[in-house]
Each structure stands twice: as structure tokens, then as C-alpha cells.
Design a protein around this motif. Sequence first.
Motif, mmCIF file in Angstrom:
data_model
loop_
_atom_site.group_PDB
_atom_site.id
_atom_site.type_symbol
_atom_site.label_atom_id
_atom_site.label_comp_id
_atom_site.label_asym_id
_atom_site.label_seq_id
_atom_site.Cartn_x
_atom_site.Cartn_y
_atom_site.Cartn_z
ATOM 1 N N PHE A 1 9.566 5.344 -6.149
ATOM 2 C CA PHE A 1 8.619 6.097 -5.942
ATOM 3 C C PHE A 1 9.442 7.371 -5.348
ATOM 4 N N SER A 2 8.856 8.480 -5.318
ATOM 5 C CA SER A 2 9.385 9.867 -5.179
ATOM 6 C C SER A 2 9.562 10.485 -3.671
ATOM 7 N N ASP A 3 8.852 9.731 -2.989
ATOM 8 C CA ASP A 3 8.550 10.226 -1.562
ATOM 9 C C ASP A 3 8.638 8.890 -0.501
ATOM 10 N N SER A 4 8.740 9.274 0.805
ATOM 11 C CA SER A 4 8.416 8.351 1.671
ATOM 12 C C SER A 4 6.962 7.790 1.753
ATOM 13 N N VAL A 5 6.745 6.521 1.819
ATOM 14 C CA VAL A 5 5.445 5.777 1.742
ATOM 15 C C VAL A 5 5.214 5.013 3.097
ATOM 16 N N SER B 1 7.821 -2.540 3.515
ATOM 17 C CA SER B 1 9.334 -2.677 3.436
ATOM 18 C C SER B 1 9.569 -3.969 3.535
ATOM 19 N N GLY B 2 11.029 -4.642 3.418
ATOM 20 C CA GLY B 2 11.443 -5.830 3.747
ATOM 21 C C GLY B 2 11.160 -6.772 2.540
ATOM 22 N N THR B 3 10.991 -8.112 2.879
ATOM 23 C CA THR B 3 10.837 -8.967 1.551
ATOM 24 C C THR B 3 9.739 -10.029 2.005
ATOM 25 N N LYS B 4 8.943 -10.344 1.060
ATOM 26 C CA LYS B 4 7.877 -11.341 1.194
ATOM 27 C C LYS B 4 7.996 -12.337 0.023
ATOM 28 N N SER C 1 0.889 -13.805 -17.360
ATOM 29 C CA SER C 1 0.567 -12.651 -18.538
ATOM 30 C C SER C 1 -0.431 -11.603 -17.921
ATOM 31 N N GLY C 2 -0.138 -10.249 -18.340
ATOM 32 C CA GLY C 2 -1.228 -9.353 -17.786
ATOM 33 C C GLY C 2 -0.356 -8.160 -17.573
ATOM 34 N N VAL C 3 -0.801 -7.323 -16.577
ATOM 35 C CA VAL C 3 -0.276 -5.848 -16.266
ATOM 36 C C VAL C 3 -0.013 -6.114 -14.968
ATOM 37 N N TYR C 4 1.212 -5.642 -14.686
ATOM 38 C CA TYR C 4 1.793 -5.675 -13.115
ATOM 39 C C TYR C 4 1.729 -4.245 -12.626
ATOM 40 N N PHE C 5 1.014 -4.044 -11.621
ATOM 41 C CA PHE C 5 1.032 -2.399 -11.062
ATOM 42 C C PHE C 5 1.534 -2.487 -9.520
ATOM 43 N N CYS C 6 2.398 -1.305 -9.276
ATOM 44 C CA CYS C 6 2.913 -1.091 -8.131
ATOM 45 C C CYS C 6 1.836 0.371 -7.590
ATOM 46 N N ALA C 7 1.571 0.042 -6.511
ATOM 47 C CA ALA C 7 0.683 1.438 -5.987
ATOM 48 C C ALA C 7 1.235 1.676 -4.659
ATOM 49 N N VAL C 8 1.247 2.875 -4.281
ATOM 50 C CA VAL C 8 1.967 3.566 -3.031
ATOM 51 C C VAL C 8 0.861 4.557 -2.426
ATOM 52 N N ASP C 9 1.048 4.836 -1.192
ATOM 53 C CA ASP C 9 0.102 5.618 -0.223
ATOM 54 C C ASP C 9 1.052 6.173 0.716
#
Lengths: 113, 108
Positions: B25-29, B51-54, B82-90
Motif C-alpha cells: 500500500f502506498s501510504d500510512s494506514v 500491524s503485527g502478526t496474527k 479457493s476463491g479470491v483474497y482481498f486486502c483492504a486498507v483505510d
Amino acid sequence: EAGVVQSPRYKIIEKKQPVAFWCNPISGHNTLYWYLQNLGQGPELLIRYENEEAVDDSQLPKDRFSAERLKGVDSTLKIQPAELGDSAVYLCASSLQGQETQYFGPGTRLLVL
Amino acid sequence: GIQVEQSPPDLILQEGANSTLRCNFSDSVNNLQWFHQNPWGQLINLFYIPSGTKQNGRLSATTVATERYSLLYISSSQTTDSGVYFCAVDEYGNKLVFGAGTILRVKS
């Protein structure tokens, strides 16, 4: 606990006709979102409600799209008149105010002929 | 606005294999979420991980906010993955911006 409910699941209409989608969020969720998902792409936010107030509708094409959330629970999204390019999946999501996790409904798949 | 890039765009795995999906991603989220969209179109939230790990079962995610990327690990893949995995940021204000997704096909 029931999830986000949307209806109809599928809709086929001719261009220039009106169409409406309905969403019932998870009980107690005061934030509601409508997203548009085109084929092969991720969802894009159309409008966000906090209770009955639309707090972000910057991406809603207001010449033909409208939305309402009377009483701060159910919501409807309307397109009038529909165009061929409106064919897509319309997703509704909800979340608790202040919580980041959004829960999505199954979507309404619209085909405009 | 913020840009979200996911890679690879497509991935085919044999059942039992492991995989890593990436989100840049291009900016801080202040919010990053991973979703799985199953073949019937249902979007399921997998992780909220700015942030971090889960970890959750066979899935885990790591976000390195300072370097603006997140990784989703799938171990011992199953056909139901199977399917589509999306990343989403805010960036702010609960406005999620989704990437184009990674299409995953797991073969038995």
C-alpha cells in the motif's frame, strides 16, 4: 446471530428501468455500507451511514443513484434509470460504531440488458 | 488516494501446499483487513491487522506498517480455500480501499 441480509440475490432488468436493493444489517450495527463490485475487481464504497446519517457519499453517482436508511436500521439503494454499465454486484456491509471489522452480506447481482 | 497492490494476481496450488499472498500500500494506514471471497461471492473477514502478526488456524497474517506491506500465509491448503483474497486498507474514517485481489485455486 443472523448475518447481513440482502435481497434480491439476483435481478435482471432492461436499461432505463428503475431497480432497488434492500439490506438488513446485523442487529445492533449502527454503521452500514453499500459497495459496488465490478467483475474481476475489489469492492468500491458507494455510501456509508452512521445510524440514519449518510456520512460519506462522495462516491455515489447522485444523478441516478440514491440511498436511504430510515430509522437507522434497514437501507435501500436505488438506481433510476439503470444503464448497461451498472451491471455488477452490489454489496451491503455493517459494523459496530468504533469497530473496524466489517461484515458483508451475500450481495445482489444486477444484470442490465 | 491510497493505492493497494496485491500479488500474485493468480495462484494455483496442489492441496496441502503452502502459499504467501502479498499486499503493498502506498501510504500510512490505520486499518488493514484481509478478506476471502468464496466462489459464491460471500466476503468473509479473515483478519483485522494494521500491524503485527496474527494467526487463526492454518491462516496467519503479518503487517509491517513502516514498510507498507502485509502478507497472508496459507498453510496446508485445502480446496475450500479457493476463491479470491482481498486486502483492504483505510487511511482514516472507515473508508476501506480494496486491492484487485488474488485468485487462488486449490486442486485436489
